[in-house]
Design an enzyme around this catalytic site. Structure first.
Site, PDB file in Angstrom:
ATOM      1  N   ASP A  51      35.462  49.574  33.848  1.00  0.00           N
ATOM      2  CA  ASP A  51      35.628  48.758  34.949  1.00  0.00           C
ATOM      3  C   ASP A  51      37.150  48.369  35.034  1.00  0.00           C
ATOM      4  O   ASP A  51      37.924  49.055  34.200  1.00  0.00           O
ATOM      5  CB  ASP A  51      35.154  47.372  34.336  1.00  0.00           C
ATOM      6  CG  ASP A  51      33.434  47.552  34.692  1.00  0.00           C
ATOM      7  OD1 ASP A  51      33.137  48.242  35.195  1.00  0.00           O
ATOM      8  OD2 ASP A  51      32.852  46.828  33.866  1.00  0.00           O
ATOM      9  N   TYR A 109      32.981  51.887  21.913  1.00  0.00           N
ATOM     10  CA  TYR A 109      33.702  50.747  22.486  1.00  0.00           C
ATOM     11  C   TYR A 109      34.148  49.860  21.278  1.00  0.00           C
ATOM     12  O   TYR A 109      33.387  49.774  20.456  1.00  0.00           O
ATOM     13  CB  TYR A 109      33.091  50.215  23.435  1.00  0.00           C
ATOM     14  CG  TYR A 109      33.248  50.554  25.117  1.00  0.00           C
ATOM     15  CD1 TYR A 109      34.042  50.710  26.093  1.00  0.00           C
ATOM     16  CD2 TYR A 109      31.937  51.518  25.221  1.00  0.00           C
ATOM     17  CE1 TYR A 109      34.062  51.186  27.272  1.00  0.00           C
ATOM     18  CE2 TYR A 109      31.879  52.132  26.519  1.00  0.00           C
ATOM     19  CZ  TYR A 109      32.837  52.132  27.356  1.00  0.00           C
ATOM     20  OH  TYR A 109      32.746  52.719  28.573  1.00  0.00           O
TER      21      TYR A 109
END
Length: 247
Positions: A51, A109
């Site tokens: 994003d 992540y």
């Protein structure tokens, strides 16, 4: 020939990885650089779609070309051509059918929460002032292993065929003056990690109980989960592939 690029980038200046009609993306900048250097139109396919504002310390993408070049020379030229917030690490040949996105077997992540105010990391970590119960947050993390459908953490109006993901690692730990959340899975939904972290933070401050996470996941409703934490503290840190993709 099909080539893989291994790279990293600071996401502050970009509207995510994926090409956007009216905003600059990491993909667009790299495609323009490759097109200029190889003197033919080059399109790249990334391993995922981070994003806006999200960073990557390891990302992979593939491209096809019939232009001959030395991989080391292209790495040098790309790094000279690209802006300072995108770094190319390696370029290497792969089997023609290898796909940067579909052949990835796992992605990892890390989300960084700053526990103390720091004049030098405010752009890289989420400064959170309230006390967090890390033991409860780790207890909640274990619940994630018992589910596959994570629709409750997915951004609305996303075009996916399934909300199923297999999470193989999820853990909170202290590193210096920061609290880090590491999560590894075979795939992730849009906004999934940030929504999970926001839900865990709600558990950490006592807004909801650990057991409530079961009901949230079973609801399959994004509005039942926690808020989406800021993007600037999220990092894609590792992508794994089968060992036999290289030529």
């Amino acid at each position: 020939m099909r080539y893989f690029i291994e790279l990293s980038y600071n996401g502050h200046a970009y509207h995510g990885w994926q090409n956007q009609p009216n905003d600059i993306s990491v993909q667009e900048v790299i495609e323009k650089a490759l097109t200029t250097l190889l003197k033919q139109p080059i399109a790249i396919v990334g391993a995922g779609r981070t994003d806006a504002g999200v960073h990557a310390s390891q990302m992979f993408a593939h491209f096809d070309t019939d232009v001959e070049f030395l991989e080391e020379n292209l790495v040098f030229k790309l790094n000279s051509f690209l802006p300072k917030d995108i770094a190319i690490h390696t370029v290497f040949k792969v089997k023609p059918e290898t796909h940067a996105r579909f052949d990835a077997v796992s992605r990892t992540y890390i989300y960084r929460i700053a526990l103390k105010k720091n004049a030098f990391n405010f752009e890289n970590a989420y400064y959170f002032t309230k006390q967090l119960d890390i033991e409860k947050m780790n207890e909640a993390s274990k619940i994630l292993f018992t589910y596959k459908d994570f629709q409750c953490f997915s951004k609305s109006n996303t075009d996916v065929k399934t909300y199923n993901c297999t999470i193989s690692k999820a853990e909170w730990f202290i590193k210096n003056d920061e609290l880090h959340f590491i999560i590894k899975a075979d795939r992730f939904l849009r906004n999934m990690v940030r929504a999970i972290v926001g839900t865990m933070v709600n558990i950490g401050v006592g807004k909801i109980e650990v057991s409530d996470l079961n009901d949230i996941i079973l609801s399959k409703n994004r509005s039942e989960a926690g808020y989406s934490v800021p993007a600037h503290a999220l990092y894609l840190t590792a992508i794994e592939y089968p060992k036999d993709i290289k030529i």
